[in-house]
Each structure stands twice: as C-alpha cells, then as structure tokens.
Design an enzyme around this catalytic site. Structure first.
Site, PDB file in Angstrom:
ATOM      1  N   CYS B  97       0.843  -1.201   0.000  1.00 27.65           N
ATOM      2  CA  CYS B  97       0.000   0.000   0.000  1.00 27.65           C
ATOM      3  C   CYS B  97       0.873   1.246   0.000  1.00 27.65           C
ATOM      4  O   CYS B  97       1.511   1.560  -0.985  1.00 27.65           O
ATOM      5  CB  CYS B  97      -0.961  -0.039   1.186  1.00 27.65           C
ATOM      6  N   HIS B 217      -3.613  -5.734   0.965  1.00 26.42           N
ATOM      7  CA  HIS B 217      -2.893  -5.959   2.226  1.00 26.42           C
ATOM      8  C   HIS B 217      -2.814  -7.446   2.563  1.00 26.42           C
ATOM      9  O   HIS B 217      -3.713  -7.973   3.224  1.00 26.42           O
ATOM     10  CB  HIS B 217      -3.612  -5.224   3.363  1.00 26.42           C
ATOM     11  N   GLU B 219      -0.922  -8.790   4.748  1.00 24.87           N
ATOM     12  CA  GLU B 219      -0.732  -8.947   6.198  1.00 24.87           C
ATOM     13  C   GLU B 219      -2.069  -8.898   6.937  1.00 24.87           C
ATOM     14  O   GLU B 219      -2.143  -9.271   8.110  1.00 24.87           O
ATOM     15  CB  GLU B 219       0.234  -7.880   6.717  1.00 24.87           C
TER      16      GLU B 219
END
Lengths: 1000, 263
Positions: B97, B217, B219
């Site tokens: 990002c 994302h 994660e």
C-alpha cells in the site's frame, strides 16, 4: 530569509471531487457551473541557508506522471474554454496547515529549509456571475471561519501580479503578551457582562463565589506576600472558567435536583451521576461479584479485563459545537481527542478501534420551501454530513485506527447543533515491563511536567467554555481548529515506546481547558505544581499567558517524568521527531503556581479550585410527554405525514430507502475498518459483502490477547422515544446496544456500557422557560438507565454529557428561533466475544428456518421509522421487559456457542420486515414468512427482538434451548430470490436491494 | 540462509501497519524487527545485515503532497545509496500500500534502472479512499518470487487506499503495459475494476522478481479470523499467509530459484 515565492501545482489526472462539486453547485446552489479545475498553491519563504530552491521545489511538489509545478501560473495548463471566475482559498493566519507542515519537512530534507503556506486555486467554468462564484466558494470550497476566500473574474485574475512580492501569513496579536489584573469588584450586571465578554460561561453564583474568595482577608494577605494583586489575574479567572465549565465539571449531573415525576410525588436527587450512574455500577459490581472492572469513572476512560493477557479501555466523547461550525475540523479533532483519552488512560493504552455515531438533520434538508426557515450560522445539513464524514475518515485512517462501528441517525431537530459521538477502544498489558500496573497513574513531588506533541497557538481557545454555551451567530473563530494526525501519530508511537521503557510516571491528555486542566488535575496527585508558560513551544509569538494556559491546541499530552529519567525521555522524543518540553515540576505546595518568564502570573489554591464549587440547585418536572417543539412553521411534523401506501412492498421500499435505514456503504467504506489486521466482524458482511453488521468485533490475539478471544463494540439509541417517554428511551438505547453486541457474539454476562447524554438546555431561565421539563426528561432517562443496567447486570464504565445542544438565533428570514436537539442518550456496549461463536447477520442457505426471538405481534408503532414517514395510530409505543430480554440473550449466546444458529440480526429501525430484508440482502437469498401482514406487526420497533436463521438439522436442538421462551418460527430462507408473505404478492430481492442501496 | 531470515519492518512518520506486517512475517517463519526510519538513518549498516525489508502500509507524512512522496524523499536523501544497494543486492523487499507508493516514488518499481518513471499510483477513479475485499488473479508466468508457485490461482485480500490506480505516462499506456505483461512484472491483477487501475494492475515486481509492491494488504489476511465475513469455519489460513510463506520457502532454500538469483 530569501524572498518568498509562489508556485501552483496542477494535477495531470482528472479529480473526481471536482466533478462532484460541479454537480452539487448546480443541484443545491443553483449555480450553473460546467466544470471546476483546481491548482494547489504554495507560498514558500526559503531560509537563509536554503540552496537550489527551484530544483528542490520541483522534487518536492512535482511528479513526472501525476503533477506539474508552475512558477508562472496554473492557467497555462488549462484546456478548452476560458473560465469565468477564479477563487483562491488560503488558511487564515494561525490555522493548522498540514500540507504546509509536511512540505516544510520535505523541503528541509532536500537542503532547502523554508516556511510554507498552502492554499488552492479553483477555476470556475460556465455562465457564472460573481454572486454565484462567491456562493460556490463559501458553501462548497471553503469555510470562512478558518479560510480566506478571494474571488476574481478570470480576466482580472490573470492580470494580477500574484507571483511578485509574495507575502506569508502572519498571526498578529493586538495585545501585549502579559498577564492583566481583572477586577471582580463589580455589581451583578458587571459580573455577568464580564462572563459574556470573556466567554467564561460562569453563572452569577459562581462569579460571586470567586468574588468572595478574593475578598477573604487570609487570601488577600497570602497574595500580597507573593506579590500578586489582590484581584485575580486573567490567568486565574480563565483557569476557574475552564475548570468549572459544564464541559469539564458536569455541574448539572452533579446538581441537587428537586424532581416531580408522573406520580406527582416530589423526589430530591443529590446528583444524577452519583444516584443513577455510579450507584448502578457499584451495586452491579457488588451483587454480581464482578472481578473484571479494573478502573471505572476515575480515569480518562474505563478499564475492564475481558482477557487474561490484555486489558481493554474505552471512552466515547462528543464534539458537537466544533462540528457545527467546522464539520471537518470538529470531527477530526474529536477523533484525535478521544484517541488521546486512550493514550492518557492509566499509563497509556494503544488505540485499536474507533466507533462513531452521528445525529444530523436529514441530508435532503432543507427542501426548497424550508430554506428560509433554516438557522443562520450552522452549516447546511449536507455540508455537515460531508465535513464530519471526511474528518472521521482522516482522523481514523491517518492514525492507523480502524473505524469498526457506528451509526447515522437523522432528525430535523439536529439542524441547530449536530451530535458527533466519537469513541475509541484501547489495549494495554495489565503489567508493564517494569512490573508496574498499567492502569495506575502515580507521580511524586519533584517529577518534571513535560508537554509533549504539538505547539500552542490561538486555535482552540475557549473550547471548553464555548461548548458549555448554546450556539448563536457569534461563535468565536478561535474555538475552531484543525487536527494534525501525523503529529499525533508520531506522538502516540513515541509515548507507547516511552511507556514500555518506563520513562514516565503519569500521563494525561490535553483536551478541554488545555494545560489548565491537564496540569491542574495531575497536580492533585502530588498536591501542587508550578509551571512557566514561557517555556511552552508556540506556533507563533504574541500569545498572552492566559491563552497559553487554556489553549486547546491539539496533539498534546502532559506527562510526569522523574528527574532521573528526564534525559532519556527527551532524547527518545528527539529521535522520534516529537517535541517534548520541560515546563515545570509537581510539588506539594497546595497551589497551582503559574509563571511567565519567571514572573508569577497566577496562584490557585487547589482545594478551592477543585472542591469548593457549591452544588447547583435545580428544579425538574416530568408529568407527561409534551408535543415536540416546532421551530418553524414548515418543519412541524403534525399534519405533514401521508397515509401509508396500499401495497406492502411500497411501504417496505420507502422504509429501506429512508436515510435512517438505507445502506451507508458508500460512506462507511471510506473509513479504514481493517487496519491493525484484527477486525473480525466488519461493517458489511455476507455473500456480496454488503449486508449490514450489528456490531464491530475485534480479535484480540493480534493485540496480545488470548487466541479465541475478541471484543464487540456496538451502540444503541432511541431519541424519538424521548417524545413518548424518556425512561423508555434509555431502556431502548441500552437494550439495542446490548442486543447488537450479543447478536455479534458478545457474552451478555461480560458486557460493559458507556452513557453519552446530549441534551437541550435543562436549566430554567428567561430564554429557556421549559428547562424544568427538559431536566425532568433527563431525570427519567437516568432512572430508566439505572433500572435496565441493574436488570441486565451491565455496569456503566465511562460516560459523558453535553448539555447545551441548542441553537438560539435567527432564521434566514431574520426571525428569532430556537432549535433544540432531541434529548439523546447514546449507549455504547463493549462485550467479550468467543470468536468461534460469531455467525454474522446474513442468511446462509435456502431451507434454513427463520425465527423471531422475542415478542411477536402488534406492539405499538410510536417512535418508529414507519410513524415518521407515514400516518400511524397514536399509540404509546412499545413496552420493554428487561428481565425477559436478558434471559433471551443468555439463551441466544448459548445457542451461538453451541453452533445452533447460522445468522443473527437485531430488529431495529424499520422493524421486523426490514430486519428480514437486510438478512436477505446479506445472504442474497429469499425468504417466506408465515406471519400476519398488519403494519403494527411488521413495522413496530419493539426492543428485545432478534431474527435468527437455523439449519433444519439443528431445529430440535435450537428449539430445546429456547423452550418456554418467546421464540417463534416465522418462516424459512428461500432459494428463489424473493420475499413472500402469506396473503401478499412476492417482493423481488433485486428490488429490495435497489431500494436499500439508494443511499444519500 | 539461517533458519529464520531477518526482516526489517520500517515504522514511524505515519506508517501504521508495522505491527501486523511483523506479525505476518513472524507467522511465516521470519525474524522480523520493527525499526523506526530515524533509527535506520542513524544506523544504515543495519540494512546490510538484514535478509529482507518490508515497507508497510499507512499514511506516511499524512499523505500530503501525494502518498509516499515525502517518505521517498526522506529515504533518498537520508539513506540514499545504502538503501538502493540493499535493493540491488537482491534481497527480498515488499512494499504494501503506502510502502508500494514509496517504492514507485523511489523509482524502484517496475524498472530500477530506468531514467524516467513510466507510471504512478494516482488517486482512485472514485475520487476517494476505499476499504473493501478484492479478488486477485495470480500470474503464474510472473518473475515475482513472492508469488511464484503460489498454491492458488486467485486469492482474496482487502484493499484500503485512496491512491492505488496505476496510471502510465499519458499517451504511452498500452506500450508500457504490454511490456510489463511480457516481462512478467505484473504478479497480481484485480478480478474486477476496483479503482480504475490500468489493466487492473494490483501489484508490480522488478525484473529480478525480488521486489514486490502491492496495493492489497496480505498482512491483513493471515488468519481465518480476519476473513471478510465471520463464520468462515472451513478456512485453514488466510491467502495473505501464502505470499509470506512463499518467500520464506524460497529464502530458506527450499526452492532453487532464490539461490540461483542471489548466488
């Protein structure tokens, strides 16, 4: 300093915001714009040491693909026809300018340290005249309270020598920066005049109480000894005003109230807070033997233990007055402010989730015929909605805190002051690495007072006192401010690091009242404090000592640091790029001693300051509901409602697309709700990720908690029920908050609540003749709250009240009006969640059985969305049975844990049929209901009810669990995408979806 | 390669996903270390000793002057060659990002050797920030080591950005795009148009395949508990975990390509 230059930066790629504003100018403002083009403007004054300004500027502001830097004029990049007008917007001197602050850092990195000011140029295209251009600038592009607007015809604009003799904005003060003596040797009228002129918001008895103190011989002698004038200094008067403001002191909730209720019996209440709020919690804690309340009512936020490994804290604030004047800045500073409450809770907690609830006038208001009747001063409802929304977006997103829960509630009575509730959940380890309890603040005599974070400016002066007054047209501009999420994020990262290193002893936030309140409150722990205001970093010179003392400039915390840790603390701050300044020390003198450049400018007896204020005496009465106050002829409700349509589906579609029910997805998806990677139940779920959730659930493992553990955050309110009975309003609000948490997986036996009261002025005065009735509503609400908290066994752990949510001024015709908000109790619930038990609100599979948990039947339409849209029988509204409800919630929780339930969704705005429709949307599935089609069965909003779906193979187990309880099989989930009701035609799911997704 | 590859995870100045990024790396078998950008500037040799680097998501410098703009300037001016050497040293680097935006602004993606940048991450077509889940097609032909041999052809992850639209130099879009496709530098594309990104590009890699920049994302979806909708009982682990596990497998020498490329 070299000569200042001006640059204009144009985007190479179309900006959709500009298209939206163009459309809105045509639709809402009747200005026939065809297009808007924007250029960012930066005025740059390089420092003497700056090198290669133009190369630096190109690197910092330019991008080979996205944006071009012009030293000669953005108009050269315009294509197509000539614009008609140009508006230039720049910040007023002293207003927080975030792009400029970041640009200064960037220029310094490239070896070109400079001072920067930012702004925007808007080129307006189309047949626009000057009046129209100014209207667009004022209502769409800028806020004159914080920004300067200049408008030129394009032909004149291009002739301006705007790149020559560029000037930087400078904050200039008319007064010299020193303390003044303020004489209180005045008669009553003189005292009241003083209070109004200085925005002190002190009442006459309070002013006389101060006057009396300064007339005491012992006080006069003590002051003479210290070389202070006999009369108070302005610093002292301002500290009294901040400390004793309704906003900080909650005088109305602490008042002695002489109350007459519907039974006609008189009741003397010694503090609503002690009698109904604190007592509820204390009794519940004792009766239920709760061991999970770690800290309640004593700190910035309540602290509970729902996990063996991390403690949770939660706080919800309101930021109504600032949001009325500058919706963006008001909401942004509201969010950042409540985040600081969490950072300052105990020894500091990490914010992990935000929740926000807005009460606004409907976004479609005013209709053409209503325009002249709108209050002068507050922004139009749609601007407030958009500004607040953007503020919450930036506040949460830029701080890296997910916004996981919230609500929008619309009613015309919020047109005078919007209500903006902002809340934050935080986590902290029960013990810090140095084995101190993280919930406990403890400081010692000699500890240094450190101010950390941003610098002080004139912004935010008098926030506490101003918000304790009703709005009129003359709100002080300095009460408005913009937040700086980057500065706060850096400060938060630094403080949590310093906390774990054991570098400080105590911490609190600088919120309302600024240093006056943060140092004033912390000083009570040691018994005194002395600080020198001249040491505080300032945004610009010229601020008086009293302004430094009470300024609410954002992004600041006050920290107590032991002298032995001072060097390490300051060194770490420096490495993290955070300002931290030693401004004094805590002592045990019994006084708050205020110096300015080593000279004494104020000395306040802590005992007198904190514990001497006489209790207010108030009268309250509530016998029966009074009709809603009509603040203008066209906004009266009576006689305006139309009969309900004949076809059921038209009623359903009208409800689904009303602002209170319609999908808010477009707005909510602008909030990051997943940062920190722990959001378990998100705002929208289901097959197409667009079904509404009832609560946000955060998984605690990523925050150091147990792996199967989570926490739900939900809210509830029923402001319109206050028109029927405020007692039930409180109960409905609590019930909805609890129910939302429970359907999302929350354990009804591990749930805590927060109360946020937003009230119209409840104190009788000449301008407020029915104050006693409004206070009566407050009493009944508090009673309802106490009773249901006891019945649910749910303790209140934190709360806040905001008491003057009125607008008194003129409407657009110049007629005096008074717009008071609906009495509003917003309840937030936080519950422990076994994350394996969550199911979501959406139907899962065709053939599943649909049950209504709770009462079935005609339960009363008063207060419902149906009754707001359509003519409805004038009943007294639904009743509530808290004991039955909580029993059902406990059963429901067991069923969820045992895996009997496939979906659970609460019945709220719109009633039963709307709840079923929402579960259908989430599941992209149909439903067949075998239930009567009477309006008061389908659309009442009685509390205590939940729609669940159950797989047929779990039917017996599920029903066994609810044996003897109110639980009704009302239909089944259908594979064909429609809603079928006995005796009515089918309603297509696709039509239901489009009605619900109409939005605003 | 040691049992647990060391990963630096950048923090500070408004970066805000460092904790979950470190958590994800740790889950996948790395030894992550969160390091404040100022501490890295004070001790740049730390870069040399690390096996990999992650620039997490967030709002560095409040996204002012364009997302990633100022953090990229800070890295360029304060770390300079030391930073570029690490990347050229063919160690795995991931920018998520805002971290992706930084890598692009630094000129490290897609062509670290190019004189002029050919693309940027522009404001979304919708004009605003959006948080939603997206489907992503994994290009099996991509040279990207982070996604090579991923078990699934399509994965699901959340996006959370206001400036994630890949925009090429005006007038040269198709030429640049086709080149990227042919060179296998687009490891992930959105299964539908979510932000107006050219060719639905969601991620880019460099010709070495070591550097991955992506808007979604990974994660945020390591565990089933953070899947887009609750009650997902039959998920073993999140799709994001696959990406981190993949690079760990390669770094730990379970795949020969890493040794070949770095050796």
């Amino acid at each position: 300093m070299g000569a200042a230059v001006r640059i204009e930066v144009t985007a190479q790629i179309a900006d959709r915001r500009l298209e939206k504003w163009t459309r809105e100018a045509r639709e809402y403002l009747d200005v026939p714009l065809t297009a808007i083009e924007e250029a960012k403007v930066y005025r740059i004054a390089p420092a003497a040491s700056a090198r290669n300004l133009s190369a630096s500027v190109k690197t910092v502001f330019g991008d080979p693909v996205l944006q071009a830097v012009s030293f000669a004029g953005a108009e050269q990049a315009l294509k197509g026809p000539e614009p008609s007008f140009v508006a230039e917007i720049s910040y007023r001197p002293g207003v927080t300018d975030n792009p400029a602050r970041s640009a200064e850092e960037a220029l310094a990195l490239t070896g070109c340290p400079s001072e920067v000011a930012s702004g925007s140029l808007y080129f307006l295209f189309g047949q626009v005249n000057e009046v129209g251009a100014k209207k667009v600038a004022r209502e769409l592009l800028a806020n004159e309270l914080i920004q300067k607007i200049e408008v030129w015809p394009y032909k004149e604009f291009v002739k301006l020598k705007r790149f020559d003799g560029v000037k930087m904005p400078k904050a200039v003060f008319a007064h010299p920066p020193k303390a003044e003596e303020i004489s209180l040797d005045l008669d009553d009228a003189g005292l009241e005049k003083l209070s109004k002129e200085r925005v002190l918001a002190l009442t006459l008895p309070e002013l006389k109480h101060i006057q009396g103190y300064y007339r005491r011989p012992d006080v006069i002698a003590e002051r003479a000894k210290h070389g202070l004038p006999a009369q108070p200094t302005d610093v002292e008067v301002e500290v009294f005003a901040q400390t004793w403001s309704e906003h900080c002191k909650h005088k109305i909730f602490a008042a002695k109230i002489d109350y007459t209720g519907p039974e006609g019996k008189a009741l003397e209440i010694d503090s609503l807070y002690k009698t109904y709020i604190k007592r509820a919690t204390k009794e519940i804690e004792k009766e239920r033997g709760l061991d999970w309340l770690i800290s309640v009512f004593s700190d910035n936020a309540g602290i509970v233990r729902f996990d063996d490994q991390v403690d949770l804290c939660i706080k919800v604030e309101t930021h109504n007055s600032p949001s009325a004047l500058d919706p963006y800045g008001g909401a942004l500073t509201g969010i950042l402010g409540v985040n600081r409450d969490i950072l300052g809770c105990g020894l500091g907690a990490r914010p992990i989730a935000n929740t926000d609830v807005f009460c606004f006038a409907p976004p479609s208001m005013p209709a053409r015929e209503e325009e002249d009747y709108m209050p002068v001063g507050p922004k139009p409802p749609r601007r407030i909605l958009e500004g607040v929304h953007k503020g919450v977006e930036d506040g949460g997103n830029k701080s890296g805190i997910p916004t996981v829960n919230g609500a929008f509630f619309f009613d015309r009575d919020y047109a005078g002051k919007p209500l903006v509730f902002v809340g934050t959940v935080g986590v902290m380890p029960p013990k810090l690495p140095n084995s101190r309890d993280s919930s406990e603040k403890k400081l010692s005599v000699g500890d240094r007072i450190m101010m950390v974070g941003g610098a002080i400016g004139a912004d935010g002066i008098h926030g506490a006192t101003f918000s304790s007054l009703e709005l009129d047209e003359n709100a002080p501009a300095t009460a408005v401010q913009i937040g700086d999420p980057l500065t706060q994020k850096r400060m938060a990262d630094f403080l949590l690091e310093a906390r774990d290193m054991g570098l400080y002893a105590a911490i609190t936030d600088n919120g309302a009242g600024g240093l006056s309140s943060s140092v004033g409150e912390m000083a009570q722990m040691s018994g005194g404090a002395a600080l020198d205001l001249a040491k505080c970093p300032v945004k610009y010179p010229g601020l008086s000592p009293w302004e430094l003392m009470v300024s609410e400039s954002q992004e600041r915390m006050t920290v107590a640091v032991h002298p032995s840790k001072k060097t390490d603390f300051l060194e770490l701050a420096k490495r993290r790029g955070v300002a931290a300044t030693d401004i004094g020390a805590f002592d045990d003198s019994g006084f708050l001693t205020v110096l300015y450049q080593d000279k004494l400018v104020g000395r306040l007896d802590l005992g007198f300051l904190h514990n001497s204020l006489p209790q207010m005496q108030l009268k309250a009465e509530w016998k029966e509901p009074q009709p809603r106050a009509a603040w203008s002829a066209t906004t009266q409700l009576t006689g305006k409602r139309k009969p309900a349509p004949a076809k059921l589906q038209d009623i359903l579609f009208a409800l689904l697309s009303s602002p209170n029910i319609t999908s808010k997805e477009k707005w909510v998806r602008a909030y990051d709700h997943e940062v920190q990677a722990s959001t378990h139940v998100k705002p929208f779920t289901g097959a197409a990720s667009d079904g509404p959730s009832d609560a946000g659930v955060i998984w605690l493992k990523p925050h150091g908690g147990q792996s199967g553990n989570g926490v739900a955050v939900s809210c509830g309110m029923a402001p319109r029920m206050s028109l029927c009975d405020p007692y039930r309003m409180a109960q409905f609000a609590v019930d909805e908050a609890v129910r939302n948490a429970v359907v999302a997986g929350g354990d009804p036996d591990k749930i805590c609540l927060l109360d946020n009261f937003c009230w119209p002025d409840p104190v009788v005065s000449a301008k407020n003749p029915n104050g006693a009735y409004k206070l009566g509503q407050l009493v009944r609400t508090s009673q309802g709250l106490y009773d249901i908290c006891k019945a649910y066994g749910a303790p209140l752990v934190s709360g806040k009240d905001s008491m003057k949510n009125d607008f008194r001024g003129k409407d657009k015709r110049g007629v005096d009006i008074n717009v008071s908000c609906l009495p509003t109790l917003m309840v937030t619930a936080m519950a422990q969640v076994p994350v394996a038990a969550t199911v979501g609100s959406s139907f899962r599979a065709a053939g599943d059985l649909i049950y209504l948990v709770g009462l079935k039947g005609a339960l009363g339409l008063a207060g419902s969305e149906f009754a707001t849209l359509f003519d409805a029988p004038d009943d007294r509204g639904p009743a509530i049975n808290p004991e039955r409800n909580i029993a059902l919630y406990r059963k429901l929780h067991q069923s969820l844990k045992m895996g009997h339930i496939r979906s659970a969704h609460d019945v709220s705005e719109g009633g039963l049929l709307v709840a079923v429709a929402e579960s259908m949307i989430g599941g992209r599935l149909g439903a067949s209901l075998y239930i009567a089609d009477a309006h008061d069965v389908l659309f009442n909003e009685a509390p205590g009810r939940i729609i669940v779906s159950v797989s047929p193979d779990k039917k017996a187990a599920f029903e066994q669990g609810f044996k003897g309880q109110e639980c009704h099989l009302i239909g089944h989930v259908g594979g064909d995408e429609k809603l079928s009701l006995a005796g009515q035609g089918d309603i297509l799911l696709s039509d239901i979806i489009s009605a619900w997704k109409k939005g605003f | 390669m040691s049992a647990k590859p060391s990963f630096l995870v950048l923090s500070g100045d408004g970066i805000n996903c460092e904790r979950e990024t470190a958590f994800a790396l740790e889950y996948a078998g790395a030894a992550p270390k969160i390091i404040h950008v100022n501490d890295l500037i004070a001790a740049p040799e730390t870069l040399k000793s690390a096996d990999g680097l992650a620039i997490p998501g967030g709002f560095s410098f409040g996204d002012e002057l364009g997302s990633g703009q100022i953090l990229a300037l800070k890295i360029r001016h304060k770390l300079g060659d030391k930073f570029f050497k690490m990347v050229e040293g063919k160690k795995p680097v991931i920018g998520i990002c805002n971290g992706f935006q930084v890598l692009v602004k630094l000129g490290l993606l897609p062509y670290p050797d190019a004189e002029e940048r050919i693309l940027a991450l522009a404001p979304n077509e919708s004009g605003g920030f959006i948080n939603r889940w997206v489907g992503l097609n994994v290009d099996p032909q991509s040279v990207c080591l982070w996604t090579q041999g991923l078990e699934k052809p399509t994965i699901e992850l959340p996006i959370r950005h206001g400036e994630g639209r890949i925009a090429f130099n005006h007038g040269e879009e198709e030429k640049h795009y086709q080149a990227l496709v042919q060179q296998g530098l687009i490891p992930l594309t959105y299964t539908e148009d979510v932000n107006g990104s050219y060719g639905r590009i969601a991620a880019l890699t460099d010709p070495s395949g070591m550097v991955l920049g992506l808007m979604p994302h990974p994660e945020a979806f390591i565990f089933k508990e953070t899947y887009k909708t609750p009650g997902a009982r039959d998920i073993a682990k999140g799709d994001g975990a696959l990406i981190f596990e993949n690079i760990m497998r390669i770094m730990k020498g379970e795949e020969s390509s890493y040794e070949r490329r770095t050796g």
